[in-house]
Design a protein around this motif. Structure first.
Motif, PDB file in Angstrom:
ATOM      1  N   LEU A  21       0.818  -1.213   0.000  1.00 34.69           N
ATOM      2  CA  LEU A  21       0.000   0.000   0.000  1.00 34.69           C
ATOM      3  C   LEU A  21       0.852   1.263   0.000  1.00 34.69           C
ATOM      4  O   LEU A  21       0.377   2.332  -0.400  1.00 34.69           O
ATOM      5  CB  LEU A  21      -0.928   0.011   1.219  1.00 34.69           C
ATOM      6  N   ALA A  22       2.099   1.162   0.435  1.00 37.54           N
ATOM      7  CA  ALA A  22       2.992   2.323   0.492  1.00 37.54           C
ATOM      8  C   ALA A  22       3.964   2.364  -0.680  1.00 37.54           C
ATOM      9  O   ALA A  22       4.841   3.238  -0.730  1.00 37.54           O
ATOM     10  CB  ALA A  22       3.777   2.312   1.801  1.00 37.54           C
ATOM     11  N   GLU A  23       3.827   1.449  -1.643  1.00 36.24           N
ATOM     12  CA  GLU A  23       4.751   1.385  -2.770  1.00 36.24           C
ATOM     13  C   GLU A  23       4.663   2.632  -3.642  1.00 36.24           C
ATOM     14  O   GLU A  23       3.586   3.194  -3.849  1.00 36.24           O
ATOM     15  CB  GLU A  23       4.448   0.153  -3.623  1.00 36.24           C
ATOM     16  N   SER A  24       5.802   3.052  -4.153  1.00 36.97           N
ATOM     17  CA  SER A  24       5.827   4.212  -5.041  1.00 36.97           C
ATOM     18  C   SER A  24       5.359   3.866  -6.451  1.00 36.97           C
ATOM     19  O   SER A  24       4.953   4.755  -7.203  1.00 36.97           O
ATOM     20  CB  SER A  24       7.244   4.791  -5.094  1.00 36.97           C
ATOM     21  N   THR A  25       5.412   2.582  -6.800  1.00 37.98           N
ATOM     22  CA  THR A  25       4.949   2.155  -8.124  1.00 37.98           C
ATOM     23  C   THR A  25       3.424   2.121  -8.139  1.00 37.98           C
ATOM     24  O   THR A  25       2.806   1.428  -7.325  1.00 37.98           O
ATOM     25  CB  THR A  25       5.507   0.765  -8.476  1.00 37.98           C
ATOM     26  N   THR A  26       2.849   2.835  -9.054  1.00 37.99           N
ATOM     27  CA  THR A  26       1.389   2.971  -9.084  1.00 37.99           C
ATOM     28  C   THR A  26       0.702   1.625  -9.268  1.00 37.99           C
ATOM     29  O   THR A  26      -0.289   1.325  -8.580  1.00 37.99           O
ATOM     30  CB  THR A  26       0.973   3.922 -10.230  1.00 37.99           C
ATOM     31  N   LEU A  27       1.203   0.792 -10.171  1.00 34.44           N
ATOM     32  CA  LEU A  27       0.551  -0.490 -10.441  1.00 34.44           C
ATOM     33  C   LEU A  27       0.576  -1.386  -9.209  1.00 34.44           C
ATOM     34  O   LEU A  27      -0.438  -2.023  -8.866  1.00 34.44           O
ATOM     35  CB  LEU A  27       1.235  -1.182 -11.623  1.00 34.44           C
ATOM     36  N   THR A  28       1.714  -1.432  -8.519  1.00 30.51           N
ATOM     37  CA  THR A  28       1.812  -2.264  -7.314  1.00 30.51           C
ATOM     38  C   THR A  28       0.870  -1.762  -6.227  1.00 30.51           C
ATOM     39  O   THR A  28       0.175  -2.543  -5.559  1.00 30.51           O
ATOM     40  CB  THR A  28       3.260  -2.258  -6.788  1.00 30.51           C
ATOM     41  N   ASP A  62      -0.113   9.023   8.047  1.00 26.72           N
ATOM     42  CA  ASP A  62       0.851   9.890   8.733  1.00 26.72           C
ATOM     43  C   ASP A  62       2.239   9.809   8.124  1.00 26.72           C
ATOM     44  O   ASP A  62       3.179  10.419   8.640  1.00 26.72           O
ATOM     45  CB  ASP A  62       0.935   9.507  10.217  1.00 26.72           C
ATOM     46  N   ALA A  63       2.388   9.050   7.024  1.00 26.40           N
ATOM     47  CA  ALA A  63       3.702   8.859   6.411  1.00 26.40           C
ATOM     48  C   ALA A  63       4.162  10.141   5.717  1.00 26.40           C
ATOM     49  O   ALA A  63       3.398  11.088   5.514  1.00 26.40           O
ATOM     50  CB  ALA A  63       3.652   7.696   5.426  1.00 26.40           C
ATOM     51  N   GLU A  64       5.433  10.134   5.300  1.00 29.72           N
ATOM     52  CA  GLU A  64       6.003  11.308   4.640  1.00 29.72           C
ATOM     53  C   GLU A  64       5.658  11.353   3.154  1.00 29.72           C
ATOM     54  O   GLU A  64       5.428  12.423   2.604  1.00 29.72           O
ATOM     55  CB  GLU A  64       7.535  11.300   4.815  1.00 29.72           C
ATOM     56  N   THR A  65       5.641  10.201   2.503  1.00 26.46           N
ATOM     57  CA  THR A  65       5.441  10.176   1.048  1.00 26.46           C
ATOM     58  C   THR A  65       3.962  10.257   0.697  1.00 26.46           C
ATOM     59  O   THR A  65       3.095   9.756   1.419  1.00 26.46           O
ATOM     60  CB  THR A  65       6.019   8.882   0.452  1.00 26.46           C
ATOM     61  N   TRP A  66       3.685  10.899  -0.430  1.00 25.33           N
ATOM     62  CA  TRP A  66       2.291  11.009  -0.862  1.00 25.33           C
ATOM     63  C   TRP A  66       1.745   9.657  -1.291  1.00 25.33           C
ATOM     64  O   TRP A  66       0.544   9.404  -1.147  1.00 25.33           O
ATOM     65  CB  TRP A  66       2.153  12.032  -1.986  1.00 25.33           C
ATOM     66  N   GLU A  67       2.626   8.768  -1.798  1.00 27.38           N
ATOM     67  CA  GLU A  67       2.160   7.450  -2.225  1.00 27.38           C
ATOM     68  C   GLU A  67       1.590   6.662  -1.054  1.00 27.38           C
ATOM     69  O   GLU A  67       0.548   5.986  -1.185  1.00 27.38           O
ATOM     70  CB  GLU A  67       3.303   6.659  -2.881  1.00 27.38           C
ATOM     71  N   ALA A  68       2.260   6.750   0.101  1.00 26.91           N
ATOM     72  CA  ALA A  68       1.769   6.039   1.276  1.00 26.91           C
ATOM     73  C   ALA A  68       0.437   6.625   1.743  1.00 26.91           C
ATOM     74  O   ALA A  68      -0.493   5.883   2.089  1.00 26.91           O
ATOM     75  CB  ALA A  68       2.812   6.107   2.394  1.00 26.91           C
ATOM     76  N   LYS A  69       0.339   7.938   1.741  1.00 26.59           N
ATOM     77  CA  LYS A  69      -0.935   8.558   2.131  1.00 26.59           C
ATOM     78  C   LYS A  69      -2.053   8.129   1.181  1.00 26.59           C
ATOM     79  O   LYS A  69      -3.166   7.816   1.621  1.00 26.59           O
ATOM     80  CB  LYS A  69      -0.795  10.074   2.111  1.00 26.59           C
ATOM     81  N   HIS A  70      -1.740   8.126  -0.093  1.00 24.82           N
ATOM     82  CA  HIS A  70      -2.747   7.732  -1.091  1.00 24.82           C
ATOM     83  C   HIS A  70      -3.184   6.292  -0.863  1.00 24.82           C
ATOM     84  O   HIS A  70      -4.387   5.968  -0.889  1.00 24.82           O
ATOM     85  CB  HIS A  70      -2.168   7.910  -2.498  1.00 24.82           C
ATOM     86  N   GLY A  71      -2.219   5.398  -0.633  1.00 20.71           N
ATOM     87  CA  GLY A  71      -2.558   3.995  -0.383  1.00 20.71           C
ATOM     88  C   GLY A  71      -3.375   3.824   0.882  1.00 20.71           C
ATOM     89  O   GLY A  71      -4.336   3.041   0.917  1.00 20.71           O
ATOM     90  N   GLY A  72      -3.014   4.551   1.940  1.00 18.50           N
ATOM     91  CA  GLY A  72      -3.757   4.442   3.194  1.00 18.50           C
ATOM     92  C   GLY A  72      -5.187   4.939   3.060  1.00 18.50           C
ATOM     93  O   GLY A  72      -6.133   4.301   3.542  1.00 18.50           O
ATOM     94  N   LEU A  73      -5.381   6.082   2.397  1.00 18.19           N
ATOM     95  CA  LEU A  73      -6.723   6.624   2.223  1.00 18.19           C
ATOM     96  C   LEU A  73      -7.591   5.713   1.355  1.00 18.19           C
ATOM     97  O   LEU A  73      -8.770   5.473   1.660  1.00 18.19           O
ATOM     98  CB  LEU A  73      -6.639   8.018   1.584  1.00 18.19           C
ATOM     99  N   SER A  74      -7.013   5.202   0.277  1.00 13.81           N
ATOM    100  CA  SER A  74      -7.778   4.336  -0.621  1.00 13.81           C
ATOM    101  C   SER A  74      -8.156   3.026   0.059  1.00 13.81           C
ATOM    102  O   SER A  74      -9.283   2.529  -0.093  1.00 13.81           O
ATOM    103  CB  SER A  74      -6.963   4.060  -1.893  1.00 13.81           C
ATOM    104  N   ALA A  75      -7.220   2.474   0.821  1.00 10.60           N
ATOM    105  CA  ALA A  75      -7.526   1.239   1.543  1.00 10.60           C
ATOM    106  C   ALA A  75      -8.568   1.490   2.631  1.00 10.60           C
ATOM    107  O   ALA A  75      -9.454   0.654   2.863  1.00 10.60           O
ATOM    108  CB  ALA A  75      -6.241   0.670   2.156  1.00 10.60           C
TER     109      ALA A  75
END
Length: 653
Positions: A21-28, A62-75
């Motif tokens: 969920l915190a991966e920077s790769t969009t597909l993953t 609460d993570a630093e990267t936007w990818e992690a925030k995006h994964g957390g919100l979507s999940a």
């Protein structure tokens, strides 16, 4: 058996899912979000697993990267949709307030996506908790401060900064650049309205949200306007009928009227969706007819708009709103407003709107105001004069598609209301004679059809038409050996045309100009012919007329007018056949094949009109030569013409 559905055995381990969920790769990351959605039934029955997933999503927010925030919100949105955990939903409200203004737009969009299931589960309580913060942010972000403006100008275009005061920022930049989190904040409000549905009605009754949406609908930035109109659609769908009738409909109708005319196709489409929802709710509230005069003219125009999405959607909406009886009765009922809207459209700086206006006028004249129509007598002289004036203005338009439809509409106008057009006869005659020699093929073809209608109505025009036919048919003999066609035209104008022979497009410097929905920095052609211009779908490419084109236009006219002319002027028409044959034999210029193709297309129709004087033998040798020639297209067309002529000769015996 639903063998295509994923099974628990096919799902990846939950540890891998939570990590990805915190991966920077969009597909993953997207695969991990999908896996959480598929784990939904399991999470609903396994409290320990559910709490573990919930904790991970909050941690990611609460993570630093936007990818992690995006994964957390979507999940988190997937968990809320699949489970019933009030404490988790309550905790998410504070996270929404923290993240809805995040610097990454994808995170802000994920916040809006999360608010929908939250509102669906907890209703208006979600809006009462997070709505004030979002509304306050929308108001605060509605205008950029001076520092942001200055920084924007310095980065984007230093020349603009030197050209005038700081507050004179070109529309081109404001209308397409992002406006920080204003758009996504509006999406958050829209998501909460959708989730709450009718429960949101009390929030609309006080008028504060509607007032804010009104400001957004008038915003300079087209993305903000677009989401505002999509929000209006949700307002219409979720509002109770009584509140809609009393408080919402009167405020929305003029806004939708403006949105249906927006220069950006995307905004126009959003307004079209809101208009359909408006009429659906208005019908439920019993007030639909009260808003026909305001909204029907814009809906009618958009049925002919150049953007396919807007056009098709508006056509379907029109059928739903007017019902099986059709829209003619409603247009006539509100004729003054309809005429005003159509005339305004023909005067717009956007050539696509002017083109739609001409199409609508022709449609009204040929279908609603036709002599056999029950509404014919309801078209007063004042309104007819306005429509004719708009068409005459469009007949001089810089954009040839506008001139094309204006010509067709004028032909129908003369045929239907000859007495109204009598004062403009000379002007119309001159326009059609010029159009028959135009370098755009469709203008010559459609001009022949329109001019034929006019000559059949004003029969005193026949001598002038006959003189033009004889002159133009012989004019091809004076064609220089170097010929041209209208090859430079393309729907994309100078922005994607491969320039040949060392020519260059005269594209204006992109400084301090209005940006249009095509992304170009110039108007979509001006309303009058002039040198220069530009823009998407730039249809103002022009060059001197060619004698062979005037000849081709004359042949098109002869083909159209022959069925009527042979009844009154048979001898004159028959005398023109040798001129057609002489034009067919000319081959001293490169584009003689284009002329020959047009003649081949017209010969079978001429044979049908000018029997028995039409001689097939006159054209057979030339046609056979074309069939055996090396020009493939001409060979095919000539073969078809030869076959049709022989079949016609055999049929007459």
């Amino acid at each position: 058996v639903d063998f295509w559905l994923p099974t628990m055995a096919a799902l990846p381990p939950i540890d891998d899912v939570l990590r990805d969920l915190a991966e920077s790769t969009t597909l993953t990351r997207q695969r991990a979000i999908t896996a959480v959605e598929q784990y939904g039934p399991t999470l609903a029955g396994d409290e320990a697993l559910r709490k573990r997933v919930e904790a991970r999503t909050v941690e990611l927010m609460d993570a630093e990267t936007w990818e992690a925030k995006h994964g957390g919100l979507s999940a988190a949105a997937a968990v809320v949709s699949a489970t019933d955990s009030p404490d988790f939903r309550l905790a998410l409200r504070s996270k929404v307030i923290e993240l809805f203004r995040d610097g990454e737009h994808r995170v802000r969009e994920a916040v809006a996506a999360l608010l929908f299931p939250l509102s669906k589960k907890d209703g208006r309580a979600v809006f009462e908790a997070v709505g004030p913060s979002i509304l306050q942010a929308v108001r605060a972000e509605f205008q950029r401060d001076d520092e942001v403006k200055k920084d924007f100008l310095e980065k984007k275009n230093a020349a603009v900064l030197e050209s005038g005061p700081l507050w004179e920022i070109p529309d081109a930049l404001h209308d397409t650049e992002g406006w920080r989190s204003l758009e996504t904040s509006m999406r958050c409000i829209q998501a909460m309205m959708t989730g709450c549905h009718t429960e949101f009605t009390p929030c609309l009754a006080d008028g504060q949200i509607l007032a804010l949406m009104e400001e957004c609908a008038a915003h300079l930035n087209r993305f903000v306007r677009e989401i505002a109109y999509f929000s209006f659609k949700v307002v219409c769908e979720t509002c109770e009928a009584t509140v809609f009738k009393a408080a919402v409909a009167p405020r929305l109708a003029p806004l939708l009227q403006k949105g249906l005319k927006d220069n950006w196709s995307q905004t126009r489409f959003a307004a079209s969706t809101a208009t359909r929802a408006f009429f659906s709710k208005a019908a439920e509230a019993g007030v639909a007819e009260d808003y026909h005069a305001t909204l029907l003219p814009g809906m009618c125009l958009n049925r002919h708009y150049v953007a396919e999405g807007v056009r098709v959607y508006s056509q379907d909406s029109w059928k739903q709103v007017v019902g099986p009886q059709g829209g003619a009765r409603l247009l006539v009922k509100h004729l003054d407003q309809v005429v005003t809207a159509f005339c305004e459209a023909v005067g717009q700086p956007n050539h696509a709107v002017r083109e739609a206006g001409c199409k609508c006028i022709e449609e009204v004249i040929t279908r609603v105001a036709a002599p056999q129509s029950p509404f014919h007598s309801q078209f007063g002289e004042e309104n007819l004069k306005k429509l004719l004036g708009a068409l005459l203005e469009a007949f001089d338009d810089e954009s040839w598609p506008v001139r094309d439809y204006a010509s067709l509409a004028c032909g129908s106008f003369v045929e239907t209301f000859p007495e109204v057009c009598a004062s403009e006869k000379e002007s119309l005659l001159q326009h059609w004679i010029e159009q028959l020699c135009d370098n755009v093929p469709s203008l010559r073809s459609n001009g022949a059809m329109a001019f034929t209608k006019a000559v059949k109505t004003y029969q005193e025009w026949w001598p002038k038409a006959a003189d033009h036919l004889r002159k133009a048919l012989e004019e091809v003999k004076s064609q220089p050996e170097v010929s041209k066609t209208f090859s430079n035209y393309t729907p994309s104008g100078p922005f994607s045309v491969p320039v040949r022979n060392g020519e260059q497009w005269n594209v204006p410097e992109p400084i301090n100009q209005t940006m249009y929905s095509c992304g170009s920095l110039a108007p979509k052609t001006h309303k009058k012919k002039h040198a220069g211009g530009g823009g998407c779908m730039n249809c103002n490419v022009d060059r001197p007329q060619q004698p062979w084109e005037a000849c081709e236009g004359a042949i098109r006219l002869l083909t159209e007018i022959a069925p009527w002319a042979v009844l009154e002027h048979r001898a004159e028409v028959v005398e023109m056949l040798p001129l057609v044959k002489a034009a067919f034999d000319v081959d001293h210029f490169p584009h003689h094949t284009n002329l020959k193709q047009s003649i081949c297309e017209c010969l079978p129709q001429l044979q049908q009109s000018i029997r028995p004087e039409f001689s097939v033998d006159m054209f057979v040798p030339a046609l056979e030569q074309c069939v055996s020639g090396t020009h493939r297209n001409l060979s095919i067309v000539a073969g078809d013409a030869l076959q049709a002529l022989r079949a016609g000769e055999a049929a007459t015996g």
